[in-house]
Enzyme design. Structure first.
Site, PDB file in Angstrom:
ATOM      1  CG  HIS A   1      -2.022   0.901   1.235  1.00 46.88           C
ATOM      2  ND1 HIS A   1      -1.863   2.272   1.218  1.00 46.88           N
ATOM      3  CD2 HIS A   1      -3.350   0.680   1.218  1.00 46.88           C
ATOM      4  CE1 HIS A   1      -3.047   2.840   1.188  1.00 46.88           C
ATOM      5  NE2 HIS A   1      -3.968   1.901   1.176  1.00 46.88           N
TER       6      HIS A   1
ATOM      7  NE  ARG B   1      -2.286   6.485  -2.919  1.00 48.04           N
ATOM      8  CZ  ARG B   1      -2.718   5.560  -3.760  1.00 48.04           C
ATOM      9  NH1 ARG B   1      -2.626   5.746  -5.059  1.00 48.04           N
ATOM     10  NH2 ARG B   1      -3.208   4.420  -3.323  1.00 48.04           N
TER      11      ARG B   1
END
Ligand SMILES: Cc1cc2nc3c(=O)[nH]c(=O)nc-3n(C[C@H](O)[C@H](O)[C@H](O)COP(=O)(O)OP(=O)(O)OC[C@H]3O[C@@H](n4cnc5c(N)ncnc54)[C@H](O)[C@@H]3O)c2cc1C
Length: 575
Positions: A236, A258
């Site tokens: 991740h 994000r």
């Protein structure tokens, strides 16, 4: 040694283990069922840590075919298509079961339908959730239901060996250590579920809970089973980087940061993602993690050796409102997510690989089923966010049904190979018996393992790096074998359990490195510097690893395109 007997033994109490226990009980309430777990039932493992949610094709306009195609394309055509099909079709049933039979509350739309949010790599918003604490909702309800039934519990019991009959044709039971006393117990069972949840905790930065140390995968290997796709370890991109001596380092800062427009900056405070991919920070996890690793290798790093995420350009007030939990988590570690910079690093999150199994959860060892993150083949080269907890609950339920049916028809208590039990005990006792106190602390060995796996078996791999890693792992294994524990008490001797954790992690790390060396292409989570392309999808093959003596043997096996071939689709309106 204490000896216990049960019809069905479930190892692990995550989503897979608890669903299996409930389904087995529903199918055959007259059978005795025991859940044995390294921690406390309902309180350990990763299902409880699920934040984002659970994928199921519920909404009008979505379909199981769409979910299936997303899973196959996301997995770079390596998933076993029958397993993936079972996942997407039963996920729908499981969500209704979670709500209507087990009592979970998921977030809803104003019209009363279940709210589903967007997750990366999906052609439809299909992630069911309860705020950003979905796992706690699922685990609390599952645990309550297990407690309410006549299901036995062996908590703080660690499984250490799957023991077969003398001829090796079937499983006879499982050797365990009662961690509270340090005593051994042999649990005889007619059927056993392996659901110990994998867990790539051999990497310097990782997200899973500390009770997961790949014990189940190690046991399966030693029992002669094959593991597939083991090179596929998902990283991740935004693990929190808060320094070396806090477990907060490595924990996930959610993908939504994000998605909402957060920027990743290098140590010189320059935004770098647009130089790597047109989607910049919104590219998939593997692409972003690789770009981050490259920046870090080039030396453009933050004070703790990572990078930064920056959100302040989105308005600190907005960020505080939208990401309350994340802002608080960062503040706990001294970072201001809303107005400043937070240090981040890619973090090992999930193992796509695991025990080879059939769609009814049976394995090549009679009496043994597998489900959840211990199993391999559902996700191929990449797991979509939201498909992890779907996998464990879908196949946990399937395994429960299958074990109960099997025990009723052909289940029997079998005589274990007593010599195998003795050998397994001797293996565990090694650091208790070794005379020379070689090294009192396991910390240097753990550091070596972290370093080797992060540098050479991590996000970017090469033949030279992988060979160096295999040599390092052999050296770590030899040091572990020679290690003598200073504290030889048995009750809750965490150093002893740490030694066993490291043994499992090294054993499984060897398989990851060997499989990564054998795969000479780059797909999803696996990237080889010398072979940056995926190779022809029509000739897709998966790695299958097994132990031959002390050696890890890897075979490449062709993927069977049983439902759809590369360049085809099952989506009818895909124009
Ligand atoms: C921080 C985080 C966030 C995540 N978010 C999501 C998400 O939003 N959506 C999603 O789909 N997936 C998510 N995942 C992945 C998901 O949590 C897992 O894929 C899934 O929950 C695994 O379920 P499981 O039942 O296989 O294992 P787990 O839930 O991890 O349970 C494993 C169990 O086995 C026990 N155990 C381990 N070793 C032994 C042993 N030797 N003997 C006995 N018991 C043992 C453990 O104590 C534990 O009880 C996330 C993972 C993490 C770490």
């Amino acid at each position: 040694m204490k000896e216990l007997t049960t019809d069905i033994l479930v190892l692990g109490s995550g989503g897979a283990g608890l669903f299996a226990a409930l389904h087995a009980h529903q199918t055959a309430p007259e059978l005795s069922i025991t859940v044995a777990v390294k921690g406390l039932l309902g309180k350990c493992g990763c299902t409880r840590m699920v934040q984002g949610g659970y994928n199921a094709a519920l909404a009008p306009g979505d379909s199981v075919e769409r979910h299936f195609m997303d899973t196959i394309e996301g997995g770079k055509w390596l998933p076993d298509q029958e397993l993936a099909w079972k996942l997407v079709t039963l996920a729908v049933e499981r969500i209704h079961e979670l709500e209507n039979e087990l009592g979970c509350f998921f977030d809803r739309n104003p019209d009363g339908t279940i709210h589903q949010k967007a997750f990366a790599g999906q052609s439809f918003d299909r992630t069911v959730h309860k705020g950003d604490l979905t796992g706690i909702e699922i685990m609390n309800r599952l645990a309550e239901q297990v407690w309410a039934r006549n299901i036995a519990r062996l908590e703080e019991h660690r499984a250490v060996e799957l023991v077969t009959t003398k001829s090796g044709d079937a499983l006879a039971g499982v050797l365990m250590i009662d961690m509270r006393t340090g005593e051994y117990a042999f649990v005889r069972a007619k059927a056993v579920l392996l659901a110990t949840g994998g867990g790539p905790t051999m990497y310097r930065y990782h997200t899973p809970s500390g009770d997961k140390s790949c014990d189940g995968l190690g046991m399966a290997l030693r029992a002669g089973l094959s593991l597939r796709d083991m090179e596929m370890v998902q990283f991740h991109p935004t693990g929190l980087l808060a320094g070396p001596h806090t477990r907060m380092t490595g924990t996930v800062l959610e993908e939504g940061l994000r998605g909402a427009g957060g920027h990743l900056l290098n140590g010189a405070k320059d935004r770098f993602m647009p130089g790597y991919d047109a989607k910049a920070e919104r590219a998939t996890r593997d692409v972003v993690s690789r770009a981050m690793f490259r920046e870090m290798r080039s030396g453009r790093v933050s004070p703790h050796g990572g990078l930064y995420i920056s959100m302040s350009h989105l308005g600190p007030g907005n960020v505080r409102r939208q990401f309350k939990g994340m802002v608080e988590r960062c503040a706990d570690c001294g970072f201001d997510l809303a107005g400043g910079l937070v240090e981040v690093v890619p973090t090992a999150h999930y193992m796509m690989g695991g025990v080879e199994f059939r769609a009814d959860c049976t394995t090549d060892l009679a009496g043994l089923c597998v489900a959840g993150e211990d199993s391999g083949g559902v996700h191929g080269a990449n797991r979509l966010g939201g498909n992890g907890v779907a996998n464990s609950t879908v196949f946990g339920g399937v395994a429960g049904d299958a074990m109960a049916a099997w025990v009723k028809i052909e289940g029997a208590l079998r005589e274990p190979d007593r010599a195998a039990i003795d050998a397994a005990v001797a293996r565990c006792e090694r650091p208790m018996r070794t005379k020379t106190i070689a090294n009192a602390s396991l910390e240097p060995l753990r550091e070596k393992l972290y370093e080797t796996m992060w540098e050479n078996v991590g996000i970017i791999r090469s033949a030279a790096g992988l060979q160096a890693a295999l040599a390092d792992l052999a050296a770590i294994e030899a040091e572990l074998e020679a290690h003598a524990l200073a504290d030889r008490s048995r009750a809750f001797n965490l150093s002893w359990h740490d030694w066993m954790n490291l043994k499992s992690l090294v054993e499984v790390s060897r398989v990851i490195a060997a499989a990564a060396l054998e795969r000479r292409d780059s797909r999803g989570a696996h990237f080889r510097e010398e072979f940056p392309d995926s190779g022809p999808l029509e000739q897709s093959a998966y790695t299958s690893a097994r132990l031959e003596g002390e050696t890890v043997a890897i075979a490449m096996k062709p993927v069977a395109f049983t439902r759809v071939r590369p360049s085809e689709t099952l989506i009818r309106d895909a124009t």
